[in-house]
Design a protein around this motif. Structure first.
Motif, PDB file in Angstrom:
ATOM      1  N   VAL A  90     -11.350  -0.297  12.097  1.00 24.72           N
ATOM      2  CA  VAL A  90     -10.051   0.145  11.824  1.00 24.72           C
ATOM      3  C   VAL A  90      -9.929  -0.219  10.433  1.00 24.72           C
ATOM      4  N   ALA A  91      -9.717  -1.725  10.340  1.00 25.59           N
ATOM      5  CA  ALA A  91      -9.575  -2.535   9.241  1.00 25.59           C
ATOM      6  C   ALA A  91     -10.489  -2.032   7.925  1.00 25.59           C
ATOM      7  N   GLU A  92     -11.705  -1.828   8.291  1.00 26.76           N
ATOM      8  CA  GLU A  92     -12.494  -1.371   7.376  1.00 26.76           C
ATOM      9  C   GLU A  92     -12.418  -0.255   6.760  1.00 26.76           C
ATOM     10  N   ASP A  93     -11.813   0.789   7.434  1.00 22.32           N
ATOM     11  CA  ASP A  93     -11.756   2.043   7.028  1.00 22.32           C
ATOM     12  C   ASP A  93     -10.406   2.553   6.311  1.00 22.32           C
ATOM     13  N   LEU A  94      -9.950   1.273   6.099  1.00 23.41           N
ATOM     14  CA  LEU A  94      -8.399   1.859   5.423  1.00 23.41           C
ATOM     15  C   LEU A  94      -8.767   2.685   4.002  1.00 23.41           C
ATOM     16  N   PHE A  95      -7.723   3.471   3.895  1.00 24.89           N
ATOM     17  CA  PHE A  95      -7.949   4.452   2.724  1.00 24.89           C
ATOM     18  C   PHE A  95      -6.731   4.166   1.539  1.00 24.89           C
ATOM     19  N   PRO A  96      -6.988   4.542   0.425  1.00 24.45           N
ATOM     20  CA  PRO A  96      -5.808   4.649  -0.372  1.00 24.45           C
ATOM     21  C   PRO A  96      -4.835   5.434  -0.149  1.00 24.45           C
ATOM     22  N   LEU A  97      -3.646   5.210  -0.359  1.00 24.85           N
ATOM     23  CA  LEU A  97      -2.620   5.990   0.095  1.00 24.85           C
ATOM     24  C   LEU A  97      -1.254   5.841  -0.973  1.00 24.85           C
ATOM     25  N   LEU A  98      -0.903   7.009  -1.413  1.00 22.59           N
ATOM     26  CA  LEU A  98       0.115   6.976  -2.374  1.00 22.59           C
ATOM     27  C   LEU A  98       1.383   7.119  -1.825  1.00 22.59           C
ATOM     28  N   ILE A  99       2.443   6.508  -1.967  1.00 21.51           N
ATOM     29  CA  ILE A  99       3.609   6.820  -1.467  1.00 21.51           C
ATOM     30  C   ILE A  99       4.649   6.811  -2.442  1.00 21.51           C
ATOM     31  N   ALA A 100       5.485   7.684  -2.404  1.00 22.11           N
ATOM     32  CA  ALA A 100       6.642   8.010  -3.617  1.00 22.11           C
ATOM     33  C   ALA A 100       8.035   8.107  -2.726  1.00 22.11           C
ATOM     34  N   VAL A 101       8.968   7.180  -3.299  1.00 19.36           N
ATOM     35  CA  VAL A 101      10.123   7.161  -2.767  1.00 19.36           C
ATOM     36  C   VAL A 101      11.096   7.789  -3.793  1.00 19.36           C
ATOM     37  N   THR A 102      11.799   8.941  -3.353  1.00 22.49           N
ATOM     38  CA  THR A 102      12.673   9.293  -4.409  1.00 22.49           C
ATOM     39  C   THR A 102      13.686  10.234  -3.795  1.00 22.49           C
ATOM     40  N   PRO A 103      15.171  10.248  -4.053  1.00 24.56           N
ATOM     41  CA  PRO A 103      15.973  11.047  -3.467  1.00 24.56           C
ATOM     42  C   PRO A 103      16.003  12.587  -3.860  1.00 24.56           C
ATOM     43  N   SER A 104      15.238  12.918  -4.835  1.00 20.80           N
ATOM     44  CA  SER A 104      15.239  14.244  -5.695  1.00 20.80           C
ATOM     45  C   SER A 104      14.120  15.068  -4.898  1.00 20.80           C
ATOM     46  N   PRO A 105      14.537  16.064  -4.178  1.00 22.66           N
ATOM     47  CA  PRO A 105      13.887  17.002  -3.790  1.00 22.66           C
ATOM     48  C   PRO A 105      12.817  17.610  -4.801  1.00 22.66           C
ATOM     49  N   ALA A 106      13.365  17.981  -5.815  1.00 25.35           N
ATOM     50  CA  ALA A 106      12.571  18.288  -6.928  1.00 25.35           C
ATOM     51  C   ALA A 106      11.468  17.402  -7.497  1.00 25.35           C
ATOM     52  N   GLU A 107      11.950  16.317  -7.545  1.00 22.15           N
ATOM     53  CA  GLU A 107      10.976  14.987  -7.966  1.00 22.15           C
ATOM     54  C   GLU A 107       9.898  14.972  -6.947  1.00 22.15           C
ATOM     55  N   ARG A 108      10.295  15.004  -5.431  1.00 25.91           N
ATOM     56  CA  ARG A 108       8.905  15.145  -4.631  1.00 25.91           C
ATOM     57  C   ARG A 108       8.116  16.277  -4.936  1.00 25.91           C
ATOM     58  N   ILE A 109       8.552  17.320  -5.066  1.00 22.20           N
ATOM     59  CA  ILE A 109       7.920  18.553  -5.233  1.00 22.20           C
ATOM     60  C   ILE A 109       6.680  18.507  -6.388  1.00 22.20           C
ATOM     61  N   ARG A 110       7.596  17.982  -7.628  1.00 23.84           N
ATOM     62  CA  ARG A 110       6.684  17.508  -8.681  1.00 23.84           C
ATOM     63  C   ARG A 110       5.561  16.729  -8.515  1.00 23.84           C
ATOM     64  N   LEU A 111       5.919  15.550  -7.810  1.00 26.82           N
ATOM     65  CA  LEU A 111       4.985  14.621  -7.474  1.00 26.82           C
ATOM     66  C   LEU A 111       3.814  15.212  -6.616  1.00 26.82           C
TER      67      LEU A 111
END
Length: 174
Positions: free
Chosen positions: A5-26
């Motif tokens: 499991v440790a060797e199979d870690l994958f890149p992950l992008l996380i975005a934290v923003t209160p704006s629904p419009a910004e989450r959609i844009r991202l």
């Protein structure tokens, strides 16, 4: 099985923003780049990853809080406190460092020219001094290294700069 499991870690992008419009844009911008987790605030993120709950100040309207890293060494940029955190380590960011890091995380696969970064961070259309950006990048690289994350700022010869994640080699466990 734990070592696999440790060797199979994958890149992950996380975005934290209160704006629904910004989450959609991202979501539209980063579609197909890497797995993407979009959350409204740090409390929601803590619930999803099973971390202890802490009350945080209201998110800043300045910019979305963004993250670019792998699951095991996630870089969190807190716009309210102007800090960057990885695991239990935290560094304070100056306004310029915060703005540069936030700018780079808004489009993590994009290579930014020095002029674009200067305009985004210093908000000055007339001045586009490469030395200003290089000096700021040097300080920010040191702070990212202090955190122990694989996230850094790479130069793309003849083009500009981009935020990248260099996986650290795994030690031990098969």
């Amino acid at each position: 099985m734990g070592a696999a499991v440790a060797e199979d870690l994958f890149p992950l992008l996380i975005a934290v923003t209160p704006s629904p419009a910004e989450r959609i844009r991202l979501a539209e911008l980063l579609d197909g780049v890497a797995p993407l987790l979009l959350v409204a605030d740090f409390d929601e993120l803590r619930k999803l990853i099973g971390a202890p709950q802490h009350r945080t100040a209201a998110p800043s309207a300045r910019a979305p809080v963004a993250v670019a890293a792998a699951v095991d060494d996630t870089l969190l940029i807190d716009s309210v406190r102007s800090t960057a955190r990885c695991g239990d380590r935290q560094v304070d960011l100056t306004r310029l460092e915060h703005d540069l890091l936030t700018c780079l995380t808004t489009e993590p696969i994009r290579v930014w020219s020095y002029a674009e970064l200067h305009r985004s961070v210093w908000h000055d259309e007339r001045l586009q001094r490469r030395a200003d950006v290089q000096s700021l990048v040097k300080r920010l690289r040191r702070k990212l290294a202090e955190l122990g994350t694989g996230v850094t700022i790479d130069a793309v010869r003849g083009v500009g700069l981009r935020l990248t994640h260099h996986r650290r080699p795994r030690v031990g466990g098969a």
